[in-house]
Design an enzyme around this catalytic site. Structure first.
Site, PDB file in Angstrom:
ATOM      1  N   HIS A 107      35.280  35.809 -21.172  1.00  0.00           N
ATOM      2  CA  HIS A 107      35.805  36.163 -19.843  1.00  0.00           C
ATOM      3  C   HIS A 107      36.937  37.192 -19.962  1.00  0.00           C
ATOM      4  O   HIS A 107      38.054  36.989 -19.497  1.00  0.00           O
ATOM      5  CB  HIS A 107      36.303  34.918 -19.099  1.00  0.00           C
ATOM      6  CG  HIS A 107      36.234  35.071 -17.600  1.00  0.00           C
ATOM      7  ND1 HIS A 107      35.940  34.032 -16.761  1.00  0.00           N
ATOM      8  CD2 HIS A 107      36.422  36.154 -16.783  1.00  0.00           C
ATOM      9  CE1 HIS A 107      35.959  34.443 -15.500  1.00  0.00           C
ATOM     10  NE2 HIS A 107      36.249  35.729 -15.490  1.00  0.00           N
TER      11      HIS A 107
ATOM     12  N   GLU B 289      33.198  26.973 -18.079  1.00  0.00           N
ATOM     13  CA  GLU B 289      34.219  27.614 -18.915  1.00  0.00           C
ATOM     14  C   GLU B 289      35.430  26.695 -19.065  1.00  0.00           C
ATOM     15  O   GLU B 289      35.773  25.963 -18.134  1.00  0.00           O
ATOM     16  CB  GLU B 289      34.644  28.947 -18.296  1.00  0.00           C
ATOM     17  CG  GLU B 289      33.536  29.982 -18.256  1.00  0.00           C
ATOM     18  CD  GLU B 289      33.985  31.335 -17.711  1.00  0.00           C
ATOM     19  OE1 GLU B 289      35.180  31.458 -17.370  1.00  0.00           O
ATOM     20  OE2 GLU B 289      33.171  32.254 -17.627  1.00  0.00           O
TER      21      GLU B 289
ATOM     22  N   ARG C 169      30.435  36.446 -12.286  1.00  0.00           N
ATOM     23  CA  ARG C 169      30.733  35.028 -12.207  1.00  0.00           C
ATOM     24  C   ARG C 169      29.676  34.251 -12.965  1.00  0.00           C
ATOM     25  O   ARG C 169      28.479  34.560 -12.919  1.00  0.00           O
ATOM     26  CB  ARG C 169      30.761  34.527 -10.749  1.00  0.00           C
ATOM     27  CG  ARG C 169      31.580  35.337  -9.782  1.00  0.00           C
ATOM     28  CD  ARG C 169      33.012  35.525 -10.199  1.00  0.00           C
ATOM     29  NE  ARG C 169      33.778  34.276 -10.261  1.00  0.00           N
ATOM     30  CZ  ARG C 169      35.025  34.214 -10.732  1.00  0.00           C
ATOM     31  NH1 ARG C 169      35.604  35.305 -11.208  1.00  0.00           N
ATOM     32  NH2 ARG C 169      35.669  33.074 -10.745  1.00  0.00           N
TER      33      ARG C 169
END
Length: 524
Positions: free
Chosen positions: A277, A259, A230
């Site tokens: 990601h 993000e 994370r």
């Protein structure tokens, strides 16, 4: 029932919902306002990471019962708000575990051999062989921050590469560490010893910034750091300084604090590698999480099974049929305690014995609390009841008794009050029909259903006749009449099922009958 899939998801999810008899709408890409306008129509919401489930959205979700996240992280879902609304939140923690673990291993290799920089240089027509001197993974120490599902997979792959693995995880038991083949250490020891560090922990108040400037200063010089978990676990500005100073030899991030990460102080820093990601971005993972979230949501809506819930005890599809009758009994007992004792309750103990002791007790306790807290608040269910109980300062305990007493199975709920403990207990007849068998020290058999009256009086001749006359004058018909007493001439208890609720005036008249000590109107 209707399901809304609000993010792009593998088509297999919608197919599973339809195969199970549920209606599905696939509407990815809606704005928050558009979603708020339609969410009230749906019983279930399936999301990935794009949809943000906020308190404001949930104010419009009158029918919503379950939110399913196709993936691990639930940062985009306000868990507290969902719980307050009684909505179950599920994720799929295992669908992309291998994919994410493999990505972390790939990033570790990329750091060790400087693959992205070497690729760019070679494709630019250079042949800088001497510039890209790498390091071997064999014999190096890998430090895991978090040794849960994904961390344990990374550990097994690293051990296969002949690395030594140490792990910091407050929840890792010595037995589990031995099973994984890792050494459990504290965070400072991990920082001092690890050649590579990978993070595999959720983002919480305790883990946010776990690798900040102070932690990086304690790290072994030349360490390489990988984060595919994370964003926010690493202080990105501090990592930039550590890379520039040479304290950290390399870092690879798949996740960022903000993000999509269109800019970052880390971009362009020598020794830094990044991906957008991609941890769960494999064909297999996308299919797996879509299948899992659809199956979990369908099972919950159709059978009450709870799998991988964030805010509710799990209850498998196999357990649900056996536990459901007990949950009905437990909820009725909770309602009885809540309606009769009310504000006097200081704590609750849930006990199971006989056959009930072999079951998953968590859903039974949740049902007790749902019944209990429903006496104080509206729209209470097993999801939000524990929160409401905590807000009221109620301690809740659970006890199992494997022995069998007077009944083959029993659930007992004991409330501690200023006057001492007060208990009610019930059993199942024929394994399916709930019955009250004990109330506050008096043995009594009763079905808890519909509107009822709980009456405590002095045991004396003529009382039942006077009671029946009073109810008759109020035009209230008695459905069932259940009696119990401790001793002749002592306190007697009557539980009376009636066809229509008693008015306040009727309750007042009952209280005026000779020998009456207490009258409570109940509803089940």
């Amino acid at each position: 029932m209707k399901i809304l899939i609000s993010d792009k998801m593998d088509p297999r999810a919608a197919e599973i919902f339809r195969e199970r008899g549920l209606e599905v709408d696939e509407l990815p890409g809606m704005s928050p306002d558009e979603l708020a306008r339609v969410i009230g129509e749906y019983d279930g919401l399936a999301v990935r990471s794009a949809t943000r489930v906020t308190p404001a959205l949930l104010e419009h979700a009158d029918n919503l019962k379950v939110i399913g996240r196709a993936g691990i992280g639930v940062d985009n879902i306000d868990i507290a708000a969902a719980s307050q609304h009684g909505i179950v939140v599920m994720n799929t923690p295992f669908g992309n575990s291998i994919t994410t673990a493999e990505h972390a291993i790939a990033m570790m290799f990329a750091l060790a051999r400087q693959l992205p920089a070497a690729d760019a240089s070679t494709q630019a027509g250079k042949w800088e062989k001497s510039k890209f001197m790498g390091v071997e993974l064999t014999g190096k120490t890998l430090g895991l921050i978090g040794a849960g599902n994904i961390g344990s997979i990374v550990a097994s792959r690293a051990l296969g590469l002949k690395m030594k693995v140490i792990a910091y995880d407050p929840f890792l038991t010595p037995e589990r560490a031995l099973e994984l083949g890792v050494e459990k250490v504290d965070l400072d020891s991990l920082l001092a010893r690890a050649d590579f560090i990978t993070l595999h922990t959720p983002l919480t108040d305790q883990t946010r910034g776990i690798l900040d400037a102070d932690a990086l200063a304690k790290a072994k010089t030349g360490v390489r750091i990988i984060n595919c978990a994370r964003g926010g676990l690493i202080d990105e500005a501090a990592l930039k300084e550590a890379l520039d100073s040479g304290k950290v030899a390399g870092a690879a991030l798949d996740v960022f604090e903000n993000e999509p990460a269109h800019e970052s102080p880390l971009f362009g820093t020598p020794g830094f590698i990044s991906t957008p990601h991609l941890g769960a971005s494999t064909t297999e993972a996308q299919v797996n999480v879509a299948i899992q979230v659809a199956e979990q949501m369908s099972d919950f809506l159709l059978s009450g099974a709870v799998t991988n819930a964030i805010n509710m005890p799990s209850l498998t599809a196999e357990e649900a049929p056996r536990v459901k009758p007990y949950m009905g009994l437990a909820e009725s007992l909770g309602k009885l305690v809540g309606q009769t004792l009310g504000e006097q309750i200081e704590s609750i103990a849930v006990e199971v014995e006989g056959d009930a002791a072999e079951l998953n007790i968590k859903p039974i306790t949740g049902a007790v609390l749902a019944g209990l807290m429903g006496s104080y608040s509206d729209s209470v269910n097993m999801v939000n009841a524990p929160l409401l109980a905590k807000d009221r300062g109620l301690d809740v305990s659970e006890v199992r008794h494997s022995h069998e007493g007077d009944y083959h199975t029993l659930v007992r709920v004991t409330a501690r009050t200023p006057d001492g403990p007060r208990s009610v207990a019930g059993t199942l007849f024929g394994h399916n029909n709930p019955r009250l068998v004990h109330i506050f020290g008096v043995g009594i058999e009763a079905e808890l259903t519909g509107p009822m009256l709980y009456i405590v009086n002095t045991d004396a001749p003529g009382f039942i006749g006077a009671l029946g006359t009073t109810l008759g004058k109020a035009d209230i018909n008695i459905a069932t009449f259940n009696l119990g007493r401790r001793k002749v001439g002592g306190a007697a208890v009557a539980l009376i099922a009636i066809d229509s609720p008693a008015s306040r005036e009727t309750i007042r008249r009952l209280c005026e009958l000779e020998g009456v000590r207490e009258v409570v109107a109940l509803r089940f």
